[in-house]
Design a protein around this motif. Structure first.
Motif, short mmCIF file in Angstrom:
data_model
loop_
_atom_site.label_atom_id
_atom_site.label_comp_id
_atom_site.label_asym_id
_atom_site.label_seq_id
_atom_site.Cartn_x
_atom_site.Cartn_y
_atom_site.Cartn_z
N ALA A 53 0.83 -1.21 0.00
CA ALA A 53 0.00 0.00 0.00
C ALA A 53 0.86 1.26 0.00
CB ALA A 53 -0.94 -0.01 1.20
N ASP A 54 1.96 1.23 0.73
CA ASP A 54 2.82 2.41 0.78
C ASP A 54 3.34 2.77 -0.61
OD1 ASP A 54 2.44 2.36 3.49
OD2 ASP A 54 4.33 1.34 3.92
N ALA A 55 3.73 1.76 -1.37
CA ALA A 55 4.22 2.01 -2.73
C ALA A 55 3.10 2.52 -3.62
CB ALA A 55 4.80 0.72 -3.31
N TRP A 56 1.90 1.99 -3.41
CA TRP A 56 0.75 2.39 -4.24
C TRP A 56 0.43 3.86 -4.07
CZ3 TRP A 56 -2.04 1.58 -8.28
CH2 TRP A 56 -3.30 2.15 -8.38
N TYR A 57 0.24 4.32 -2.81
CA TYR A 57 -0.14 5.72 -2.67
C TYR A 57 1.06 6.64 -2.84
CZ TYR A 57 1.04 6.04 2.37
OH TYR A 57 1.65 6.04 3.57
N GLY A 58 2.27 6.13 -2.63
CA GLY A 58 3.46 6.92 -2.92
C GLY A 58 3.57 7.22 -4.41
N ALA A 59 3.26 6.21 -5.23
CA ALA A 59 3.27 6.41 -6.68
C ALA A 59 2.19 7.38 -7.11
CB ALA A 59 3.09 5.07 -7.39
N ALA A 60 1.03 7.32 -6.45
CA ALA A 60 -0.06 8.24 -6.78
C ALA A 60 0.34 9.67 -6.45
CB ALA A 60 -1.33 7.85 -6.05
N LEU A 61 1.00 9.86 -5.31
CA LEU A 61 1.47 11.21 -4.95
C LEU A 61 2.52 11.71 -5.94
CD1 LEU A 61 1.77 11.00 -1.08
CD2 LEU A 61 0.26 12.49 -2.38
N ALA A 63 2.83 10.88 -8.99
CA ALA A 63 2.18 11.15 -10.27
C ALA A 63 1.38 12.44 -10.23
CB ALA A 63 1.28 9.99 -10.65
N GLY A 64 1.26 13.05 -9.05
CA GLY A 64 0.52 14.31 -8.93
C GLY A 64 -0.98 14.10 -8.88
N LYS A 65 -1.41 12.99 -8.33
CA LYS A 65 -2.84 12.71 -8.23
C LYS A 65 -3.21 12.59 -6.75
CE LYS A 65 -3.03 10.33 -12.61
NZ LYS A 65 -3.42 9.13 -13.31
N PRO A 66 -3.35 13.72 -6.07
CA PRO A 66 -3.61 13.65 -4.63
C PRO A 66 -4.92 12.95 -4.29
CG PRO A 66 -3.84 15.90 -5.43
CD PRO A 66 -3.27 15.07 -6.55
N ARG A 67 -5.93 13.10 -5.13
CA ARG A 67 -7.20 12.44 -4.83
C ARG A 67 -7.04 10.92 -4.91
NH1 ARG A 67 -13.17 14.03 -6.94
NH2 ARG A 67 -14.24 12.42 -5.78
N THR A 68 -6.31 10.46 -5.90
CA THR A 68 -6.04 9.03 -6.02
C THR A 68 -5.22 8.56 -4.83
OG1 THR A 68 -6.08 9.21 -8.42
CG2 THR A 68 -5.05 7.25 -7.50
N ALA A 69 -4.26 9.37 -4.42
CA ALA A 69 -3.42 9.00 -3.27
C ALA A 69 -4.26 8.91 -2.00
CB ALA A 69 -2.29 10.00 -3.10
N ASP A 70 -5.16 9.87 -1.80
CA ASP A 70 -6.03 9.84 -0.63
C ASP A 70 -6.89 8.59 -0.64
OD1 ASP A 70 -5.02 12.27 0.17
OD2 ASP A 70 -6.73 13.42 -0.57
N ALA A 72 -6.26 5.78 -2.24
CA ALA A 72 -5.39 4.62 -2.07
C ALA A 72 -5.01 4.46 -0.60
CB ALA A 72 -4.14 4.76 -2.93
N TYR A 73 -4.76 5.58 0.08
CA TYR A 73 -4.40 5.50 1.49
C TYR A 73 -5.56 4.96 2.32
CZ TYR A 73 -2.87 6.77 6.13
OH TYR A 73 -2.53 6.72 7.44
N SER A 74 -6.78 5.43 2.04
CA SER A 74 -7.93 4.93 2.81
C SER A 74 -8.19 3.46 2.51
CB SER A 74 -9.18 5.77 2.54
OG SER A 74 -9.64 5.59 1.23
N LEU A 75 -8.01 3.06 1.25
CA LEU A 75 -8.18 1.64 0.92
C LEU A 75 -7.11 0.79 1.60
CD1 LEU A 75 -9.00 1.83 -2.89
CD2 LEU A 75 -10.55 1.22 -1.05
N ALA A 76 -5.90 1.30 1.64
CA ALA A 76 -4.81 0.57 2.30
C ALA A 76 -5.08 0.43 3.79
CB ALA A 76 -3.48 1.28 2.06
N SER A 77 -5.61 1.47 4.39
CA SER A 77 -5.92 1.41 5.82
C SER A 77 -6.98 0.36 6.10
CB SER A 77 -6.42 2.77 6.32
OG SER A 77 -5.42 3.74 6.16
N ARG A 78 -8.02 0.33 5.27
CA ARG A 78 -9.07 -0.68 5.44
C ARG A 78 -8.53 -2.08 5.22
NH1 ARG A 78 -13.47 1.16 1.58
NH2 ARG A 78 -12.52 3.17 1.42
#
Length: 87
Positions: A53-61, A63-70, A72-78
């Motif tokens: 999950a860390d790699a997933w939302y790190g890549a989203a950040l 890539a400049g997609k903060p909404r995707t990163a947010d 991804a972070y919530s999905l990773a937490s769940r």
């Protein structure tokens, strides 16, 4: 009625991910709902993540997609909560 539901899902998808779904709505209008059903299987592929999950939302950040990163972070937490309950 099913056409209405499919179009509503497309609109929701477009709003959530910032994606243009006009072509899919046109397919539903012209060819019917049955032409769009194979695309529903792609949703399962979109939810499949075999990277940390860390790699997933790190890549989203990156890539400049903060909404995707947010998201991804919530999905990773769940996912972590579910996984920790299972162990």
């Amino acid at each position: 009625m099913l056409k209405w539901l499919v179009k509503k899902q497309l609109t929701s998808f477009a709003r959530t991910w910032g994606y243009d779904t006009n072509y899919m709505a046109e397919i539903v209008d012209e060819a019917g709902v049955s032409a769009a059903m194979p695309m529903q299987g792609l949703q399962k592929l979109g939810g499949y993540r075999k990277v940390p999950a860390d790699a997933w939302y790190g890549a989203a950040l990156t890539a400049g997609k903060p909404r995707t990163a947010d998201r991804a972070y919530s999905l990773a937490s769940r996912w972590r909560k579910k996984r920790s309950r299972g162990r």
